[in-house]
Each structure stands twice: as structure tokens, then as C-alpha cells.
Write a protein that holds these residues in place. Structure first.
Motif, mmCIF file in Angstrom:
data_model
loop_
_atom_site.group_PDB
_atom_site.id
_atom_site.type_symbol
_atom_site.label_atom_id
_atom_site.label_comp_id
_atom_site.label_asym_id
_atom_site.label_seq_id
_atom_site.Cartn_x
_atom_site.Cartn_y
_atom_site.Cartn_z
ATOM 1 N N HIS A 28 0.800 -1.231 0.000
ATOM 2 C CA HIS A 28 0.000 0.000 0.000
ATOM 3 C C HIS A 28 0.835 1.285 0.000
ATOM 4 O O HIS A 28 0.327 2.331 -0.360
ATOM 5 C CB HIS A 28 -1.027 0.007 1.142
ATOM 6 N N ALA A 29 2.090 1.212 0.447
ATOM 7 C CA ALA A 29 2.943 2.416 0.449
ATOM 8 C C ALA A 29 4.302 2.029 -0.142
ATOM 9 O O ALA A 29 5.287 1.874 0.583
ATOM 10 C CB ALA A 29 3.080 2.962 1.863
ATOM 11 N N LEU A 32 7.622 3.971 0.726
ATOM 12 C CA LEU A 32 8.048 3.732 2.111
ATOM 13 C C LEU A 32 8.643 2.334 2.243
ATOM 14 O O LEU A 32 9.682 2.141 2.885
ATOM 15 C CB LEU A 32 6.855 3.905 3.067
ATOM 16 N N LEU A 112 9.939 8.744 7.986
ATOM 17 C CA LEU A 112 8.904 7.708 8.112
ATOM 18 C C LEU A 112 9.484 6.299 8.080
ATOM 19 O O LEU A 112 8.995 5.405 8.774
ATOM 20 C CB LEU A 112 7.912 7.830 6.961
ATOM 21 N N GLY B 156 2.250 3.816 7.458
ATOM 22 C CA GLY B 156 1.803 3.504 6.101
ATOM 23 C C GLY B 156 0.832 4.561 5.597
ATOM 24 O O GLY B 156 0.935 5.036 4.462
ATOM 25 N N GLN B 158 0.516 7.703 6.623
ATOM 26 C CA GLN B 158 1.226 8.977 6.417
ATOM 27 C C GLN B 158 2.006 8.941 5.098
ATOM 28 O O GLN B 158 2.071 9.946 4.376
ATOM 29 C CB GLN B 158 2.150 9.249 7.616
ATOM 30 N N ALA B 159 2.580 7.779 4.763
ATOM 31 C CA ALA B 159 3.322 7.647 3.498
ATOM 32 C C ALA B 159 2.385 7.783 2.304
ATOM 33 O O ALA B 159 2.729 8.433 1.308
ATOM 34 C CB ALA B 159 4.054 6.307 3.457
ATOM 35 N N ILE B 160 1.199 7.187 2.397
ATOM 36 C CA ILE B 160 0.222 7.318 1.309
ATOM 37 C C ILE B 160 -0.210 8.787 1.198
ATOM 38 O O ILE B 160 -0.350 9.330 0.100
ATOM 39 C CB ILE B 160 -1.005 6.410 1.546
ATOM 40 N N LEU B 162 1.576 11.467 1.979
ATOM 41 C CA LEU B 162 2.671 12.200 1.323
ATOM 42 C C LEU B 162 2.677 11.939 -0.180
ATOM 43 O O LEU B 162 2.836 12.860 -0.980
ATOM 44 C CB LEU B 162 4.025 11.751 1.895
#
Lengths: 296, 296
Positions: A28-29, A32, A112, B156, B158-160, B162
């Protein structure tokens, strides 16, 4: 198997297990996830997993318990490097000859990635299957790791390092700084492994913890010496950066010869701590030799 | 005691317990300690401790177990705000009307304070005395918190966030983002409290988790609405910052009226999830009302 071959084997096993750990995360990310992969896999020497395995083998700790501890420790170690390298901290562009996380990705992703690696250390240690005995000690394992990682350990040491950069601190304060910043996590390797060794007597545990404390400090003294004597090529990062940053170091306090004498003394004392143990400690002696003789 | 008085009492109790938690740390890194204190104590509404206590009271969870969960959750929540506010992330100078951590201290200290608060969450939850039943679930508690905090949850999300800032994502992706970024930790409040409730049936647990999921999303929808409608004075931070940063929001996707309708629907569904429970759920209804009616 000789010591060098064992270290190489552990390095390959650790790398493979870390790849598996990251690959198991959903996508999903993706940026990251890639940053976490980069941070964990960019050429670590795996000294901490080696230490866990050497102590674990001496104490008959099952391999899967050793591996769980190693994975969690490497996640914490990797996160600390990512955050230490940030522009607001040591501002390093290179680590182990590769771009640091905020250079390879960006600063927000690096912050992150460090945060997520810290959480991953705890979730892995909380969730991964362990032997029955180690499972009964799971909360203790998590406690030791959290103490070593936080204000009482690594973060506290890094804060003292920041506060003392550009100022002069005495040798006692310098030792205290490194006991927390570098020593706490190395000590946690041994303490966590001792926790999951059944029937461990206090003398053995205390001796191994003394050994860990001494080699932890030796590791840092050698780091400081290498920053003066090593080449940027060997180190995989700019040599001389401690002086450039105004860091307090052992060579700055003791002179280069004095720092080398300190290193020799710490190594001798570490071997002394092992001397009375009823185990074959050859590989732990070799580990201390590896730390003090390394050139990167 | 009415709901408002209860909330006020929990706020005071939580603040006092957090002060005690930080004061108990030794003083080896005073600036870091002060930054951790600032981050934890700068005016939080303590919605998560309130949620833990409301669910915990309904399920007869001992107070000390509720408090241990609340402390750990507040440490994770505070760390996430400190890192989200950093210049490389949302670059916010104000939070709850007070200077953010990197403004009150400096960027390096704010990074470290966040890191140390995350570790403190886990060490507190690993070490603090719990009831016998909760103690038997300690590793599970740590697992749920670590999952909610890391790649599978908050980090996760927060990364999405960003990755999608300045781009357009669809409503399903926006919901997924907030399920992780805000929802995971609110859900962890309920899941951790359910974990330490003995004799909990699956239907009750599933209903409470649905409630948590729905109010978690409602919380974010109201946040987005307040960013459009609220004043900077009410919010304690600049209003309109979502648009300035190019964030995807519910009002941007649905219009302001559409976002309010979505909020109303989530609130209704949250109450529906509670409807079949054999408990007095008045305070949980009031909690959802508090979230959707708040003006800051």
C-alpha cells in the motif's frame, strides 16, 4: 566452520531474512516499503546478529529465537542510522558506500522509514513464533529492546551527543554518552539472548553483560580511531567527519596513541570477563578481535 | 457524572500520569526530556484515553489496565504529531495554539523526541504493572500497538498521504489512507481494551471494532471540514492548510455539504454498530457526538 566463514554465513542468513521480512509487507505504500528495504539491506556488517548467534550458540538458545532477536535488533539499528544521517542530525550523504535514505529517497520518507522500522522491530518481536521458553519471556524481550532503543539507551545517547557537539566534555561523560548511544543496543543483544537461555546462572549472565559493555565501548573507540586513520573509501563515508562536526572523540581526548591504548585495555578486560566461564569462548574472543581490528 | 465532566476528569488524570511518566526518567539528556514533556503535555484533548476508558468501563476492565493502554497510545500519538509537524513533512509551526516541538526546541531534538516517545510507548506497556489477566495478554497488546503504529497502520497511512499530496486520489483511496493514518490508532484503543477484557464474546468485540472504524473515519472527515470552516484561533493552527498543502480531503472530493452528509452517515452507522450490544452505550454514543460536533 572458522570464524570468518561463520560471520559470512550469518551475514547472508540475516540479509535473506530481512528481505523476507520486508517482502511480506503489503504494497500500500511502495515508496516507504522501498525505503525500509534500502535502509535494512544497504550493506550492513551484521555485527549484532553475529553477537546474538555467538552468545546464543554458547548458551544453547534455539536458532529461531536467535533469529527473532537479531531481526528486531537490526530493525532498530537500521532506523537509528537513517535518523542519525538526516540533515538535521549528522547530515551524511553516504553510508557503507551507498546513498543514505534521505538522499536515495527524500527527507520525509527517511523520517517515516525510520519510524516504521522501529515499529517493525517491536511487531516482529511480538508476533514471530518463538520456542516455548522464549515465548514465556516475550514481554521481557520487548522491554529490554524498548529500554535500549529509547531515552534510557540509544535516543538518550544521541541527545547527549548532540548537546555536547562543539563543546568539550570529559572522558567520563564521553564514556557515558557511548554507553547509551552505541553500547545499549550491543548490550541488548546479549541481554535478550541471555533472557531466552533456560537455566542460565547469574555469574555467566553478569560476565557476558560485562563483556558486552566492554566491547560496546571498544567498538566506539575503534570507530573514532578509524575516523582519524581510515580512508573514505574503506569507511564508505567521509573520513574525518567527527572533527568536521566538532564531535567529542577518544583520540581528541587521549591522543591517537592514548585512544589505541584505551582500545587495547577494553579488549583485554573483555577477554578477562570471559575467562572464568565454563564455555568455549573462542568465538567471543574472535568477535572482540574483529571489532578492534576492523578497518571499516 | 455527566459525559463532559468525565472527559474533563480523564483529561486531568491523563495529563497527571503523563507528567509522572516523564518525571520518572533520569536527567541525563535534559533537552530531550523537556522536548518529550512538551510534546506529550501541550494541550492534547485526550480523545484516545477517553475512548479507552469508555470501552474499558463498559467491559469491566480494571482501571490500571486502561491507564497503561492510554499512556502507551498517547506516547505513540504524540510522537506521530511531532514527526508530522517537521519541516520535511507538514511543516507546521503551531499545534493546539503552542509552538510545535521543532519550533520550541530544534529539528534534531524533535526527531529524537518522537523516536524516544515511540520507544517509551513500548517500554511502558512492557513494564508497567497490569492485572493478571492483562499481564497474560501483554505480548498481544504490544503486537496490536506496534502494528497500528507502523507500516500496517499510521506510518503507512502517512506515506500514502505524502505520496498523494498534490495529486488526485479517488474516494476509496482517501478512505484507505485515513483508515491507516488516523483510524488504526483509534481502532487500537478499542482492540487493546477488548484484549484485556475477560470473557468477551466475538459479537461484542466485532461491534466495538466496527464502531471504532466508523468513528475513526468520522474523526478525519470532521478534521477536513474544520480545516475549511474553522478559524485558526479555534483550531490552534492555521485553518485552510490542507488546501495550501494540496492535500486530498473529503470536502474537496464531495463538496462541503457532501462531506457533512458523509460525516452524518458515519455517525449513524457507528451508533448502529452499538445498537445490539447488551451494555449501556450512552457514553459511546456521546463520544461519537463529541467527535462529529467538535469545533477544534
Amino acid at each position: 566452520m572458522n570464524f570468518t566463514a561463520l560471520h559470512q554465513q550469518i551475514k547472508l542468513q540475516t540479509d535473506a531474512a530481512l528481505v523476507t521480512l520486508i517482502d511480506a509487507l503489503p504494497n500500500h505504500a511502495p515508496r516507504l516499503k522501498a525505503a525500509m528495504h534500502h535502509s535494512l539491506l544497504a550493506g550492513g556488517k551484521r555485527m549484532r546478529p553475529l553477537l546474538v548467534q555467538l552468545v546464543g550458540n554458547a548458551l544453547d538458545v534455539p536458532k529461531k529465537d536467535q533469529m527473532a532477536i537479531s531481526m528486531a535488533i537490526e530493525c532498530v539499528h537500521a532506523y537509528s542510522l537513517v535518523h542519525d544521517d538526516l540533515p538535521a542530525m549528522d547530515d551524511d550523504d553516504l553510508r557503507r558506500g551507498q546513498p543514505t535514505c534521505h538522499i536515495a529517497f527524500d527527507e520525509a520518507t527517511a523520517i517515516l522509514a525510520g519510524d516504521a522500522l522501529q515499529a517493525l522491530a517491536f511487531s516482529h518481536l511480538a508476533d514471530t513464533p518463538l520456542s516455548d521458553f522464549a515465548h514465556s519471556r516475550r514481554a521481557n524481550l520487548l522491554s529490554v529492546l524498548a529500554q535500549a532503543a529509547g531515552y534510557m539507551g540509544m535516543c538518550g545517547g544521541q541527545a547527549i551527543d548532540l548537546a555536547s557537539t562543539g563543546k568539550s566534555i570529559d572522558l567520563t561523560q564521553l564514556r557515558e554518552l557511548h554507553k547509551l548511544k552505541t553500547g545499549a543496543l550491543l548490550q541488548a543483544c546479549v541481554e535478550m539472548t541471555c533472557l531466552v537461555a533456560s537455566d542460565l546462572d547469574d555469574h555467566t549472565k553478569d560476565s557476558l553483560l560485562s563483556y558486552a559493555r566492554l566491547i560496546g565501548l571498544a567498538f566506539q573507540v575503534q570507530d573514532d580511531i578509524l575516523d582519524v586513520e581510515g580512508s573514505s573509501e574503506q569507511l564508505g563515508k567521509p573520513a574525518g567527519s567527527d572533527i568536521a562536526l566538532g564531535k567529542n572523540t577518544f583520540p581528541a581526548k587521549l591522543g591517537l596513541d592514548g585512544a589505541k591504548a584505551e582500545l587495547g585495555k577494553l579488549h583485554e578486560n573483555a577477554l578477562q570477563a570471559l575467562a572464568s566461564l565454563p564455555y568455549n569462548t573462542d568465538s567471543l574472543i574472535a568477535f572482540s578481535e574483529l571489532l578492534v581490528n576492523r578497518n571499516h
